[in-house]
Design a protein around this motif. Structure first.
Motif, PDB file in Angstrom:
ATOM      1  N   PHE A   1       0.826  -1.201   0.000  1.00  0.00           N
ATOM      2  CA  PHE A   1       0.000   0.000   0.000  1.00  0.00           C
ATOM      3  C   PHE A   1       0.865   1.258   0.000  1.00  0.00           C
ATOM      4  O   PHE A   1       1.779   1.387   0.812  1.00  0.00           O
ATOM      5  N   ALA A   2       0.544   2.158  -0.920  1.00  0.00           N
ATOM      6  CA  ALA A   2       1.256   3.441  -0.976  1.00  0.00           C
ATOM      7  C   ALA A   2       0.732   4.354   0.127  1.00  0.00           C
ATOM      8  O   ALA A   2      -0.469   4.386   0.412  1.00  0.00           O
ATOM      9  N   VAL A   3       1.656   5.059   0.758  1.00  0.00           N
ATOM     10  CA  VAL A   3       1.302   6.050   1.785  1.00  0.00           C
ATOM     11  C   VAL A   3       2.031   7.333   1.411  1.00  0.00           C
ATOM     12  O   VAL A   3       3.249   7.328   1.232  1.00  0.00           O
ATOM     13  N   MET A   4       1.289   8.407   1.244  1.00  0.00           N
ATOM     14  CA  MET A   4       1.911   9.696   0.919  1.00  0.00           C
ATOM     15  C   MET A   4       1.460  10.714   1.967  1.00  0.00           C
ATOM     16  O   MET A   4       0.290  10.704   2.355  1.00  0.00           O
ATOM     17  N   CYS A   5       2.368  11.574   2.376  1.00  0.00           N
ATOM     18  CA  CYS A   5       1.957  12.644   3.297  1.00  0.00           C
ATOM     19  C   CYS A   5       3.010  13.746   3.251  1.00  0.00           C
ATOM     20  O   CYS A   5       4.211  13.469   3.265  1.00  0.00           O
ATOM     21  N   GLU A   6       2.514  14.960   3.205  1.00  0.00           N
ATOM     22  CA  GLU A   6       3.431  16.105   3.156  1.00  0.00           C
ATOM     23  C   GLU A   6       4.358  16.139   4.378  1.00  0.00           C
ATOM     24  O   GLU A   6       5.442  16.715   4.323  1.00  0.00           O
ATOM     25  N   LEU A   7       3.930  15.518   5.482  1.00  0.00           N
ATOM     26  CA  LEU A   7       4.756  15.516   6.695  1.00  0.00           C
ATOM     27  C   LEU A   7       5.772  14.379   6.687  1.00  0.00           C
ATOM     28  O   LEU A   7       6.496  14.192   7.654  1.00  0.00           O
ATOM     29  N   ALA A   8       5.816  13.593   5.605  1.00  0.00           N
ATOM     30  CA  ALA A   8       6.682  12.410   5.584  1.00  0.00           C
ATOM     31  C   ALA A   8       8.017  12.624   4.851  1.00  0.00           C
ATOM     32  O   ALA A   8       8.723  11.671   4.564  1.00  0.00           O
ATOM     33  N   PHE A   9       8.347  13.875   4.549  1.00  0.00           N
ATOM     34  CA  PHE A   9       9.671  14.127   3.979  1.00  0.00           C
ATOM     35  C   PHE A   9      10.731  13.991   5.086  1.00  0.00           C
ATOM     36  O   PHE A   9      10.526  14.525   6.195  1.00  0.00           O
ATOM     37  N   PRO A  10      11.865  13.350   4.790  1.00  0.00           N
ATOM     38  CA  PRO A  10      12.953  13.364   5.783  1.00  0.00           C
ATOM     39  C   PRO A  10      13.425  14.801   6.025  1.00  0.00           C
ATOM     40  O   PRO A  10      13.400  15.626   5.112  1.00  0.00           O
ATOM     41  N   LYS A  11      13.871  15.070   7.274  1.00  0.00           N
ATOM     42  CA  LYS A  11      14.448  16.398   7.562  1.00  0.00           C
ATOM     43  C   LYS A  11      15.774  16.535   6.815  1.00  0.00           C
ATOM     44  O   LYS A  11      16.123  17.618   6.358  1.00  0.00           O
ATOM     45  N   PHE A  12      16.530  15.444   6.782  1.00  0.00           N
ATOM     46  CA  PHE A  12      17.789  15.440   6.023  1.00  0.00           C
ATOM     47  C   PHE A  12      18.078  14.017   5.585  1.00  0.00           C
ATOM     48  O   PHE A  12      17.546  13.068   6.170  1.00  0.00           O
ATOM     49  N   SER A  13      18.925  13.886   4.567  1.00  0.00           N
ATOM     50  CA  SER A  13      19.410  12.568   4.178  1.00  0.00           C
ATOM     51  C   SER A  13      20.893  12.652   3.880  1.00  0.00           C
ATOM     52  O   SER A  13      21.348  13.587   3.213  1.00  0.00           O
ATOM     53  N   ILE A  14      21.611  11.670   4.409  1.00  0.00           N
ATOM     54  CA  ILE A  14      23.044  11.572   4.149  1.00  0.00           C
ATOM     55  C   ILE A  14      23.225  10.611   2.979  1.00  0.00           C
ATOM     56  O   ILE A  14      22.833   9.433   3.068  1.00  0.00           O
ATOM     57  N   LEU A  15      23.799  11.097   1.895  1.00  0.00           N
ATOM     58  CA  LEU A  15      24.025  10.264   0.707  1.00  0.00           C
ATOM     59  C   LEU A  15      25.525  10.132   0.494  1.00  0.00           C
ATOM     60  O   LEU A  15      26.143  10.943  -0.198  1.00  0.00           O
ATOM     61  N   ASP A  16      26.097   9.133   1.150  1.00  0.00           N
ATOM     62  CA  ASP A  16      27.531   8.881   0.986  1.00  0.00           C
ATOM     63  C   ASP A  16      27.683   7.622   0.135  1.00  0.00           C
ATOM     64  O   ASP A  16      27.412   6.513   0.608  1.00  0.00           O
ATOM     65  N   PRO A  17      28.095   7.784  -1.134  1.00  0.00           N
ATOM     66  CA  PRO A  17      28.169   6.611  -2.015  1.00  0.00           C
ATOM     67  C   PRO A  17      29.025   5.479  -1.452  1.00  0.00           C
ATOM     68  O   PRO A  17      28.750   4.314  -1.727  1.00  0.00           O
ATOM     69  N   THR A  18      30.042   5.796  -0.638  1.00  0.00           N
ATOM     70  CA  THR A  18      30.916   4.722  -0.123  1.00  0.00           C
ATOM     71  C   THR A  18      30.152   3.790   0.820  1.00  0.00           C
ATOM     72  O   THR A  18      30.516   2.630   0.963  1.00  0.00           O
ATOM     73  N   ILE A  19      29.086   4.310   1.437  1.00  0.00           N
ATOM     74  CA  ILE A  19      28.271   3.464   2.334  1.00  0.00           C
ATOM     75  C   ILE A  19      27.580   2.353   1.543  1.00  0.00           C
ATOM     76  O   ILE A  19      27.236   1.315   2.078  1.00  0.00           O
ATOM     77  N   THR A  20      27.409   2.573   0.247  1.00  0.00           N
ATOM     78  CA  THR A  20      26.707   1.570  -0.576  1.00  0.00           C
ATOM     79  C   THR A  20      27.661   0.520  -1.166  1.00  0.00           C
ATOM     80  O   THR A  20      27.219  -0.384  -1.872  1.00  0.00           O
TER      81      THR A  20
END
Ligand code: NZQ
Ligand code: ZN
Length: 388
Positions: free
Chosen positions: A162-181
């Motif tokens: 089930f898809a759930v969408m909500c304007e309050l569901a955006f992350p405050k921040f996201s860390i995108l460090d490619p080395t973590i992947t």
């Protein structure tokens, strides 16, 4: 171009050694819940690094969020949030952990039966239904879903997703460090390339509305994926290739390329049923369904398919139909070049299951799909037969 309303408040920290940013953006006195999956982030030492950055804050852990996160599991985390008075959540994982965390965040202050929140589908949950959430940030470990910079989640409940969408569901921040992947198994990297590709095409191969920026951004993402797809799977620690995959995944589903254009989420909707029924990975379901959707919908999508053939695959000779044929073949070959099989029969599913899948679509009300909402169950059945 259609009218649109664009909002995206997620702060992104991209690149090597960005974990330290957590310290500045999680309140100093927060009671933090770290959410994670089946153990990869523990094993790699990532959770320990995150805890070190969190320093003297009071930290709790909730592990075991499974791929295609289940409502029942997430409700256990909601109990922890409520009983421990958690006021910040840090999701460390891929789409499943981040989606699961969005649900935990939305459900924690909801007074009714939290499965109510699964009933809104693509319609955003109104702010008078959920008005208060637990803020959260993410540390992304798998580039694929774009969940790290969007307000959607997909939650498994009973026999559906089930898809759930909500304007309050955006992350405050996201860390995108490619080395973590870098620790990802090859199959998950391939799934991520395909998920990103199909997110892009589902917002691009529809019908023209003269949205030139969105089209060219989509074409840029697709060309990037074609260039780096095989490399980032073969060379797990090739930073530049992986960095381009990570940013492609985020850009494909953070709302930007979907502004002001028609969208066709048919492949995702049918794909979700394949995951729910047979446990096939999300990315693999898209590789199975998408080439068949293009074949069955080639007339509806004719103008954009020709644009895709010419601009993305540089197919310039032949009749229009030959160009479209070749573009579809190249799409399938690209998925297969990543090591992903593109036929349902190759996943151990037998032909007699096709009516079962169609029944599930019906049960979930998915009877009028596509950018023109005329894709009925009969057409879904045809897509599944071609995908078989
Ligand atoms: O659980 P752990 O042990 O962490 O292992 C995970 C999991 O088994 C592993 N993994 C993740 N990062 C790793 C790693 N293994 C080693 N090293 C790492 N760095 O990968 C496996 C798959 O993880 P998962 O999070 O399930 O994959 P993905 O990111 O592809 O997420 C799929 C989910 O996202 C939903 C899908 O439906 C599915 O439930 N989607 C969410 C969307 C959104 N929020 O916008 C849109 C998408 O279309 C999609 O539907
Ligand atoms: Zn997807």
């Amino acid at each position: 171009m259609y009218n649109f309303n664009f909002y995206n408040p997620t702060r992104i920290f991209f690149g090597k050694e960005q974990l330290g940013k957590i310290d500045k953006f999680v309140p100093a006195d927060a009671r933090v819940l770290i959410t994670f999956g089946g153990g990869s982030a523990k094993k790699s030492g990532l959770i320990d690094k995150v805890k070190t950055v969190l320093g003297s804050r009071t930290v709790f852990e909730f592990g075991g969020i499974e791929p295609n996160p289940r409502y029942e599991t997430l409700m256990k985390a909601v109990e922890v949030v409520r009983s421990e008075k958690i006021d910040f959540i840090l999701a460390v994982g891929g789409g499943s952990v981040i989606d699961g965390t969005k649900f935990i965040s939305l459900a924690s202050f909801y007074n009714g039966d939290c499965s109510d929140l699964l009933k809104f589908g693509f319609m955003p949950i109104p702010l008078d239904v959920v008005s208060k959430v637990v803020p959260f940030g993410t540390v992304l470990t798998l580039p694929a879903t774009g969940s790290e910079m969007n307000h959607g989640a997909v939650i498994s409940f009973e026999h559906g997703k089930f898809a759930v969408m909500c304007e309050l569901a955006f992350p405050k921040f996201s860390i995108l460090d490619p080395t973590i992947t870098f620790t990802l198994p090859k199959i998950q990297v391939a799934n991520g390339v395909i998920d990103t590709f199909v997110h892009t095409t589902e917002q691009y191969i529809t019908f023209p509305v003269d949205a030139r920026i969105q089209d060219r951004m989509a074409e840029g993402i697709l060309q990037t994926l074609i260039e780096i797809g095989e490399i980032t799977i073969a060379e797990q620690e090739n930073y530049d290739a992986r960095a381009n995959l990570v940013w492609s995944s985020t850009m494909a589903l953070n709302g930007i390329i979907g502004t002001g254009v028609p969208q066709d989420w048919t492949t995702h909707m049918i794909g979700h049923e394949l995951t729910a029924l047979f446990g096939i990975d999300h990315g693999q379901t898209l590789a199975i369904i998408y080439p068949a959707v293009l074949e069955v919908r080639r007339e509806k999508k004719r103008a954009k398919l020709l644009q895709y053939a010419e601009r993305v695959w540089h197919i310039t000779s032949g009749t229009e139909d030959e160009k479209i044929d070749l573009a579809i073949v190249k799409t399938r070959e690209f998925f297969e070049s990543l090591g992903i099989k593109t036929h349902l029969s190759e996943y151990g599913v037998t032909k007699d299951k096709i009516p079962v899948i169609v029944e599930q679509l019906k049960a979930h009300g998915l009877t009028a799909l596509s950018e023109t909402q005329d894709l009925n169950l009969e057409i879904s059945q045809k897509i599944l037969e071609i995908a078989f």
